[in-house]
Design a protein around this motif. Structure first.
Motif, mmCIF file in Angstrom:
data_model
loop_
_atom_site.group_PDB
_atom_site.id
_atom_site.type_symbol
_atom_site.label_atom_id
_atom_site.label_comp_id
_atom_site.label_asym_id
_atom_site.label_seq_id
_atom_site.Cartn_x
_atom_site.Cartn_y
_atom_site.Cartn_z
ATOM 1 N N ARG A 83 0.844 -1.187 0.000
ATOM 2 C CA ARG A 83 0.000 0.000 0.000
ATOM 3 C C ARG A 83 0.879 1.236 0.000
ATOM 4 O O ARG A 83 1.825 1.349 0.765
ATOM 5 N N GLY A 84 0.530 2.198 -0.843
ATOM 6 C CA GLY A 84 1.283 3.438 -0.961
ATOM 7 C C GLY A 84 0.896 4.470 0.085
ATOM 8 O O GLY A 84 1.574 5.451 0.266
ATOM 9 N N GLY A 85 -0.185 4.260 0.771
ATOM 10 C CA GLY A 85 -0.656 5.212 1.768
ATOM 11 C C GLY A 85 -2.067 4.854 2.175
ATOM 12 O O GLY A 85 -2.637 3.883 1.684
ATOM 13 N N PRO A 86 -2.633 5.632 3.060
ATOM 14 C CA PRO A 86 -3.984 5.321 3.537
ATOM 15 C C PRO A 86 -5.047 5.638 2.486
ATOM 16 O O PRO A 86 -4.832 6.448 1.584
ATOM 17 N N ASP A 87 -6.181 4.961 2.601
ATOM 18 C CA ASP A 87 -7.330 5.315 1.780
ATOM 19 C C ASP A 87 -7.844 6.665 2.260
ATOM 20 O O ASP A 87 -7.723 7.002 3.442
ATOM 21 N N MET A 88 -8.411 7.434 1.328
ATOM 22 C CA MET A 88 -8.834 8.790 1.674
ATOM 23 C C MET A 88 -10.241 9.074 1.164
ATOM 24 O O MET A 88 -10.640 8.582 0.113
ATOM 25 N N ILE A 89 -10.947 9.875 1.947
ATOM 26 C CA ILE A 89 -12.222 10.438 1.521
ATOM 27 C C ILE A 89 -12.033 11.941 1.455
ATOM 28 O O ILE A 89 -11.509 12.557 2.386
ATOM 29 N N PHE A 90 -12.447 12.510 0.329
ATOM 30 C CA PHE A 90 -12.410 13.957 0.157
ATOM 31 C C PHE A 90 -13.839 14.475 0.229
ATOM 32 O O PHE A 90 -14.731 13.940 -0.436
ATOM 33 N N LEU A 91 -14.050 15.482 1.042
ATOM 34 C CA LEU A 91 -15.312 16.210 1.086
ATOM 35 C C LEU A 91 -15.031 17.587 0.514
ATOM 36 O O LEU A 91 -14.090 18.257 0.942
ATOM 37 N N TYR A 92 -15.834 17.992 -0.467
ATOM 38 C CA TYR A 92 -15.596 19.263 -1.142
ATOM 39 C C TYR A 92 -16.561 20.325 -0.628
ATOM 40 O O TYR A 92 -17.749 20.295 -0.900
ATOM 41 N N ILE A 139 -20.593 21.260 -1.587
ATOM 42 C CA ILE A 139 -21.548 20.884 -0.534
ATOM 43 C C ILE A 139 -22.358 22.099 -0.109
ATOM 44 O O ILE A 139 -23.588 22.024 0.028
ATOM 45 N N LEU A 140 -21.697 23.232 0.080
ATOM 46 C CA LEU A 140 -22.421 24.449 0.467
ATOM 47 C C LEU A 140 -23.377 24.902 -0.628
ATOM 48 O O LEU A 140 -24.495 25.350 -0.342
ATOM 49 N N ASP A 141 -22.953 24.764 -1.877
ATOM 50 C CA ASP A 141 -23.817 25.128 -3.002
ATOM 51 C C ASP A 141 -25.056 24.228 -3.029
ATOM 52 O O ASP A 141 -26.177 24.714 -3.208
ATOM 53 N N TYR A 142 -24.860 22.942 -2.831
ATOM 54 C CA TYR A 142 -25.973 21.986 -2.792
ATOM 55 C C TYR A 142 -26.933 22.338 -1.649
ATOM 56 O O TYR A 142 -28.143 22.312 -1.810
ATOM 57 N N TRP A 143 -26.370 22.696 -0.506
ATOM 58 C CA TRP A 143 -27.161 23.084 0.668
ATOM 59 C C TRP A 143 -28.030 24.304 0.342
ATOM 60 O O TRP A 143 -29.224 24.328 0.645
ATOM 61 N N CYS A 144 -27.428 25.304 -0.307
ATOM 62 C CA CYS A 144 -28.189 26.507 -0.673
ATOM 63 C C CYS A 144 -29.297 26.194 -1.673
ATOM 64 O O CYS A 144 -30.389 26.756 -1.594
ATOM 65 N N GLU A 145 -29.021 25.300 -2.613
ATOM 66 C CA GLU A 145 -30.013 24.957 -3.637
ATOM 67 C C GLU A 145 -31.170 24.131 -3.097
ATOM 68 O O GLU A 145 -32.303 24.284 -3.541
ATOM 69 N N GLU A 155 -30.754 20.215 5.563
ATOM 70 C CA GLU A 155 -29.883 20.573 6.683
ATOM 71 C C GLU A 155 -28.436 20.240 6.329
ATOM 72 O O GLU A 155 -28.141 19.134 5.852
ATOM 73 N N LEU A 156 -27.552 21.196 6.562
ATOM 74 C CA LEU A 156 -26.148 21.025 6.197
ATOM 75 C C LEU A 156 -25.501 19.813 6.875
ATOM 76 O O LEU A 156 -24.834 19.020 6.202
ATOM 77 N N PRO A 157 -25.683 19.602 8.182
ATOM 78 C CA PRO A 157 -25.075 18.410 8.789
ATOM 79 C C PRO A 157 -25.578 17.106 8.154
ATOM 80 O O PRO A 157 -24.813 16.152 8.016
ATOM 81 N N ALA A 158 -26.831 17.070 7.738
ATOM 82 C CA ALA A 158 -27.375 15.871 7.095
ATOM 83 C C ALA A 158 -26.721 15.640 5.736
ATOM 84 O O ALA A 158 -26.457 14.491 5.353
ATOM 85 N N ILE A 159 -26.447 16.704 5.012
ATOM 86 C CA ILE A 159 -25.780 16.579 3.710
ATOM 87 C C ILE A 159 -24.363 16.045 3.903
ATOM 88 O O ILE A 159 -23.940 15.113 3.214
ATOM 89 N N VAL A 160 -23.634 16.628 4.851
ATOM 90 C CA VAL A 160 -22.258 16.187 5.108
ATOM 91 C C VAL A 160 -22.250 14.721 5.505
ATOM 92 O O VAL A 160 -21.448 13.922 5.004
ATOM 93 N N ARG A 161 -23.167 14.327 6.373
ATOM 94 C CA ARG A 161 -23.248 12.931 6.815
ATOM 95 C C ARG A 161 -23.568 12.019 5.637
ATOM 96 O O ARG A 161 -22.957 10.959 5.472
ATOM 97 N N VAL A 211 -22.950 12.479 2.413
ATOM 98 C CA VAL A 211 -21.790 12.377 1.520
ATOM 99 C C VAL A 211 -20.726 11.485 2.157
ATOM 100 O O VAL A 211 -20.135 10.628 1.483
ATOM 101 N N LEU A 212 -20.495 11.644 3.444
ATOM 102 C CA LEU A 212 -19.506 10.836 4.150
ATOM 103 C C LEU A 212 -19.880 9.356 4.096
ATOM 104 O O LEU A 212 -19.044 8.502 3.768
ATOM 105 N N ILE A 213 -21.124 9.030 4.384
ATOM 106 C CA ILE A 213 -21.569 7.635 4.330
ATOM 107 C C ILE A 213 -21.451 7.092 2.906
ATOM 108 O O ILE A 213 -21.032 5.949 2.699
ATOM 109 N N HIS A 214 -21.799 7.895 1.929
ATOM 110 C CA HIS A 214 -21.696 7.486 0.526
ATOM 111 C C HIS A 214 -20.247 7.110 0.189
ATOM 112 O O HIS A 214 -19.997 6.064 -0.422
ATOM 113 N N GLU A 215 -19.299 7.934 0.595
ATOM 114 C CA GLU A 215 -17.894 7.660 0.291
ATOM 115 C C GLU A 215 -17.375 6.473 1.087
ATOM 116 O O GLU A 215 -16.563 5.691 0.571
#
Length: 116
Positions: free
Chosen positions: A62-71, A75-81, A85-91, A93-97
């Motif tokens: 392994r070259g390094g740890p697996d990573m999840i990127f949250l953008y 995410i904020l744009d999606y929240w505005c549209e 709830e912002l915490p629900a969106i973050v959660r 996306v995190l679960i999805h990744e």
């Protein structure tokens, strides 16, 4: 907020995750935009980078740890549209990744979500 969202995920789901690293960045980098064939950097809320559990082997170097990127900005744009709830969106996306870490495809996760 990502750490708070991570704290709400059941321990049995996180146990196999191991050394997964979570990065929060404003946008995906240019290489990711090209690789994912994004029309806009706002098109991607999160990304899993690594070898999912279905393809890992003890013989692999392994070259390094697996990573999840949250953008953050997409995410904020999606929240505005959406007005969700912002915490629900973050959660979400995190679960999805994390699902990608387990080897689930986007279609697999969509089927799971419709079962709820």
């Amino acid at each position: 907020m990502a750490e708070e969202a991570l704290d709400t995920i059941p321990a049995e789901l996180l146990a196999p995750v191991g050394n997964l690293v979570i990065h929060v960045e404003d946008f995906p980098d240019e290489d990711t935009e090209r690789e994912m064939e994004l029309e806009s950097p706002f098109d991607l809320l999160g990304l899993y980078r690594g070898v999912d559990l279905t393809r890992q082997s003890v013989a692999d170097l392994r070259g390094g740890p697996d990573m999840i990127f949250l953008y953050r900005r997409p995410i904020l744009d999606y929240w505005c549209e959406t007005g969700e709830e912002l915490p629900a969106i973050v959660r979400h996306v995190l679960i999805h990744e994390i699902g990608h870490h387990f080897g689930f495809s986007d279609d697999d996760m969509e089927r799971i979500e419709t079962m709820e």
